[in-house]
Scaffold this motif. Structure first.
Motif, PDB file in Angstrom:
ATOM      1  N   ALA A 163       0.829  -1.208   0.000  1.00 26.94           N
ATOM      2  CA  ALA A 163       0.000   0.000   0.000  1.00 26.94           C
ATOM      3  C   ALA A 163       0.863   1.258   0.000  1.00 26.94           C
ATOM      4  O   ALA A 163       0.577   2.230  -0.706  1.00 26.94           O
ATOM      5  CB  ALA A 163      -0.937  -0.006   1.206  1.00 26.94           C
ATOM      6  N   PHE A 164       1.931   1.248   0.797  1.00 27.96           N
ATOM      7  CA  PHE A 164       2.802   2.427   0.864  1.00 27.96           C
ATOM      8  C   PHE A 164       3.427   2.727  -0.493  1.00 27.96           C
ATOM      9  O   PHE A 164       3.400   3.869  -0.969  1.00 27.96           O
ATOM     10  CB  PHE A 164       3.888   2.216   1.917  1.00 27.96           C
ATOM     11  N   HIS A 165       3.974   1.717  -1.143  1.00 28.95           N
ATOM     12  CA  HIS A 165       4.589   1.929  -2.447  1.00 28.95           C
ATOM     13  C   HIS A 165       3.562   2.359  -3.488  1.00 28.95           C
ATOM     14  O   HIS A 165       3.904   3.007  -4.477  1.00 28.95           O
ATOM     15  CB  HIS A 165       5.288   0.657  -2.917  1.00 28.95           C
ATOM     16  N   GLY A 166       2.308   1.999  -3.261  1.00 24.74           N
ATOM     17  CA  GLY A 166       1.263   2.366  -4.194  1.00 24.74           C
ATOM     18  C   GLY A 166       0.803   3.803  -4.086  1.00 24.74           C
ATOM     19  O   GLY A 166       0.068   4.282  -4.956  1.00 24.74           O
ATOM     20  N   ALA A 167       1.234   4.505  -3.031  1.00 20.76           N
ATOM     21  CA  ALA A 167       0.806   5.891  -2.823  1.00 20.76           C
ATOM     22  C   ALA A 167       1.696   6.820  -3.638  1.00 20.76           C
ATOM     23  O   ALA A 167       2.709   7.330  -3.152  1.00 20.76           O
ATOM     24  CB  ALA A 167       0.868   6.249  -1.336  1.00 20.76           C
ATOM     25  N   ARG A 168       1.329   7.031  -4.892  1.00 21.60           N
ATOM     26  CA  ARG A 168       2.168   7.800  -5.814  1.00 21.60           C
ATOM     27  C   ARG A 168       2.463   9.191  -5.272  1.00 21.60           C
ATOM     28  O   ARG A 168       1.584   9.863  -4.729  1.00 21.60           O
ATOM     29  CB  ARG A 168       1.494   7.888  -7.183  1.00 21.60           C
ATOM     30  N   ASP A 169       3.683   9.614  -5.408  1.00 20.42           N
ATOM     31  CA  ASP A 169       4.236  10.894  -4.948  1.00 20.42           C
ATOM     32  C   ASP A 169       4.471  10.926  -3.449  1.00 20.42           C
ATOM     33  O   ASP A 169       5.481  11.459  -2.993  1.00 20.42           O
ATOM     34  CB  ASP A 169       3.353  12.083  -5.351  1.00 20.42           C
ATOM     35  N   VAL A 170       3.551  10.376  -2.653  1.00 20.23           N
ATOM     36  CA  VAL A 170       3.741  10.372  -1.199  1.00 20.23           C
ATOM     37  C   VAL A 170       4.927   9.486  -0.824  1.00 20.23           C
ATOM     38  O   VAL A 170       5.788   9.885  -0.035  1.00 20.23           O
ATOM     39  CB  VAL A 170       2.464   9.901  -0.481  1.00 20.23           C
ATOM     40  N   ALA A 171       4.978   8.284  -1.393  1.00 18.90           N
ATOM     41  CA  ALA A 171       6.088   7.389  -1.080  1.00 18.90           C
ATOM     42  C   ALA A 171       7.419   8.006  -1.501  1.00 18.90           C
ATOM     43  O   ALA A 171       8.395   7.981  -0.750  1.00 18.90           O
ATOM     44  CB  ALA A 171       5.878   6.043  -1.775  1.00 18.90           C
ATOM     45  N   GLU A 172       7.462   8.591  -2.694  1.00 22.51           N
ATOM     46  CA  GLU A 172       8.686   9.231  -3.152  1.00 22.51           C
ATOM     47  C   GLU A 172       9.100  10.365  -2.212  1.00 22.51           C
ATOM     48  O   GLU A 172      10.284  10.497  -1.865  1.00 22.51           O
ATOM     49  CB  GLU A 172       8.503   9.783  -4.574  1.00 22.51           C
ATOM     50  N   MET A 173       8.137  11.176  -1.803  1.00 18.79           N
ATOM     51  CA  MET A 173       8.425  12.318  -0.934  1.00 18.79           C
ATOM     52  C   MET A 173       9.010  11.864   0.396  1.00 18.79           C
ATOM     53  O   MET A 173       9.977  12.444   0.898  1.00 18.79           O
ATOM     54  CB  MET A 173       7.141  13.114  -0.698  1.00 18.79           C
ATOM     55  N   LEU A 174       8.454  10.817   0.976  1.00 16.74           N
ATOM     56  CA  LEU A 174       8.875  10.383   2.308  1.00 16.74           C
ATOM     57  C   LEU A 174      10.217   9.649   2.292  1.00 16.74           C
ATOM     58  O   LEU A 174      10.934   9.653   3.302  1.00 16.74           O
ATOM     59  CB  LEU A 174       7.796   9.503   2.929  1.00 16.74           C
ATOM     60  N   VAL A 175      10.557   9.017   1.181  1.00 14.05           N
ATOM     61  CA  VAL A 175      11.798   8.249   1.119  1.00 14.05           C
ATOM     62  C   VAL A 175      12.971   9.082   0.591  1.00 14.05           C
ATOM     63  O   VAL A 175      14.128   8.766   0.862  1.00 14.05           O
ATOM     64  CB  VAL A 175      11.596   6.979   0.268  1.00 14.05           C
ATOM     65  N   ALA A 176      12.671  10.153  -0.148  1.00  6.64           N
ATOM     66  CA  ALA A 176      13.734  10.958  -0.760  1.00  6.64           C
ATOM     67  C   ALA A 176      14.748  11.414   0.289  1.00  6.64           C
ATOM     68  O   ALA A 176      14.390  11.988   1.322  1.00  6.64           O
ATOM     69  CB  ALA A 176      13.129  12.173  -1.462  1.00  6.64           C
ATOM     70  N   PHE A 219       8.878   1.895  -7.139  1.00  5.44           N
ATOM     71  CA  PHE A 219       7.501   1.905  -6.642  1.00  5.44           C
ATOM     72  C   PHE A 219       6.501   1.595  -7.751  1.00  5.44           C
ATOM     73  O   PHE A 219       5.440   1.006  -7.501  1.00  5.44           O
ATOM     74  CB  PHE A 219       7.176   3.259  -6.023  1.00  5.44           C
ATOM     75  N   GLU A 220       6.820   1.987  -8.980  1.00  8.11           N
ATOM     76  CA  GLU A 220       5.878   1.765 -10.082  1.00  8.11           C
ATOM     77  C   GLU A 220       5.630   0.281 -10.334  1.00  8.11           C
ATOM     78  O   GLU A 220       4.548  -0.092 -10.796  1.00  8.11           O
ATOM     79  CB  GLU A 220       6.381   2.438 -11.360  1.00  8.11           C
ATOM     80  N   VAL A 221       6.601  -0.587 -10.039  1.00  7.67           N
ATOM     81  CA  VAL A 221       6.347  -2.018 -10.258  1.00  7.67           C
ATOM     82  C   VAL A 221       5.246  -2.515  -9.328  1.00  7.67           C
ATOM     83  O   VAL A 221       4.526  -3.463  -9.659  1.00  7.67           O
ATOM     84  CB  VAL A 221       7.631  -2.865 -10.102  1.00  7.67           C
ATOM     85  N   TYR A 222       5.091  -1.870  -8.164  1.00  9.25           N
ATOM     86  CA  TYR A 222       4.010  -2.212  -7.239  1.00  9.25           C
ATOM     87  C   TYR A 222       2.690  -1.586  -7.692  1.00  9.25           C
ATOM     88  O   TYR A 222       1.626  -2.199  -7.535  1.00  9.25           O
ATOM     89  CB  TYR A 222       4.343  -1.722  -5.830  1.00  9.25           C
ATOM     90  N   ARG A 223       2.763  -0.407  -8.228  1.00 12.88           N
ATOM     91  CA  ARG A 223       1.542   0.287  -8.664  1.00 12.88           C
ATOM     92  C   ARG A 223       0.869  -0.394  -9.838  1.00 12.88           C
ATOM     93  O   ARG A 223      -0.288  -0.120 -10.145  1.00 12.88           O
ATOM     94  CB  ARG A 223       1.888   1.746  -8.988  1.00 12.88           C
ATOM     95  N   ALA A 224       1.591  -1.297 -10.485  1.00 12.73           N
ATOM     96  CA  ALA A 224       1.027  -2.049 -11.612  1.00 12.73           C
ATOM     97  C   ALA A 224       0.364  -3.352 -11.187  1.00 12.73           C
ATOM     98  O   ALA A 224      -0.126  -4.098 -12.044  1.00 12.73           O
ATOM     99  CB  ALA A 224       2.127  -2.339 -12.635  1.00 12.73           C
TER     100      ALA A 224
END
Length: 304
Positions: A163-176, A219-224
């Motif tokens: 679910a976390f990896h699926g949260a587009r932009d949010v996951a990137e923001m928090l891990v950056a 993350f995109e591999v999870y979003r698919a």
């Protein structure tokens, strides 16, 4: 495209005898791959997240010594492969691998294909889509979208990262800027032996996933997954279960290890299940000898 013997930054730990190459797959996508051995049979190794081809560095040379031509690939978006904005459904990613093998490397005979984690999903999609081009399939410790086992595991708190990896932009923001602690915790939570992923191994993965766009691609591999589930159910209806022999390897103390044989029986007719002792999720690194023994027995090869 020419091939070189360039090595990653941890060259002192890279096994000798490996050749690195880049393949033009389509406009905007080049895949990085590593080869070893000159055997008459081809074994393709597909890594998972958050890893690269380096996942296999302890087993590539022994597999080549067993008589395989080994090809370990950085799939779309990972490692030194390019990171296009889309195409992370596993059917498309399987097509990338086919173009690498057929068009770039000129491999015509059926291959043995092995996938761990996300690589399991790509390997299965390859075996379903190109059924006459796979002689044996090896899948390792991950749920496959579109199966009942996947649906059961998706609600397990231990796979909260779906679910976390699926949260587009949010996951990137928090891990950056926090790639190292995030990847370290990711490995530690799924490990039976903390020494299996060494500091040098972690450096390789952190370097890869700290690159611009790398975590987004990961993350995109999870979003698919929803598209993957739809594609896999459609393929099963269209083609039926796989008929090639399948080896389903699970970690002894992993989330999905005890279920992987049951899962693969949903989609394949000829399944051999095996729990690899002394492992959680990172099977080839936690117990490389156990992994090698299982692969050699399944493929009918001997130690080099």
């Amino acid at each position: 495209m020419s091939m070189t013997t360039a090595t990653p930054s941890t060259a002192s730990e890279t096994p000798a005898g490996l050749t690195h190459g880049m393949a033009d797959i389509e406009p905007g996508l080049r895949l990085h791959y590593v080869t070893a051995g000159e055997g008459g049979r081809t074994l393709v190794l597909l890594h998972g997240f958050p890893q690269t081809w380096w996942e296999w560095h302890r087993v590539i040379t022994p597999l080549a010594d067993s008589g395989f031509r080994v090809i370990a690939v950085d799939y779309r978006g990972a490692g030194q492969s390019w990171r296009p904005p889309g195409g992370y459904d596993k059917r498309t990613m399987a097509g990338d691998i086919r173009r690498l093998l057929r068009s770039h490397l000129g491999i015509e005979e059926p291959v043995v294909i092995a996938g761990h984690d996300i690589g399991l999903m790509v390997a299965y999609a390859y075996a379903q889509e190109y059924r006459d081009e796979v002689s044996q399939l090896i899948v390792m410790d991950a749920p496959l979208p579109g199966t009942e086992v996947f649906d059961r595991l998706r609600t397990d708190p231990r796979v909260w990262h779906f679910a976390f990896h699926g949260a587009r932009d949010v996951a990137e923001m928090l891990v950056a800027g926090r790639e190292r602690p995030y990847l370290q915790s990711f490995f530690n939570a799924r490990n039976s032996d903390p020494s299996a992923i060494s500091a040098a191994d972690l450096d390789v993965y952190v370097s890869a996933y700290s690159a611009p766009g790398a975590m987004r691609a990961g993350f995109e591999v999870y979003r698919a997954f929803d598209q993957d589930a739809e594609d896999n159910r459609a393929a099963l209806r269209r083609n039926g279960k796989l008929t090639v022999p399948v080896l389903a390897l699970g970690g002894a103390v992993s989330t999905s290890g005890a279920l992987i044989e049951e899962m693969m029986r949903e989609v394949a007719e000829d399944v051999t299940g095996l729990i690899v002792p002394g492992t959680a999720h990172w099977i080839a690194e936690e117990n490389p000898a156990g992994f090698l023994a299982a692969v050699r027995e399944f493929t009918g090869t001997a130690a080099g």
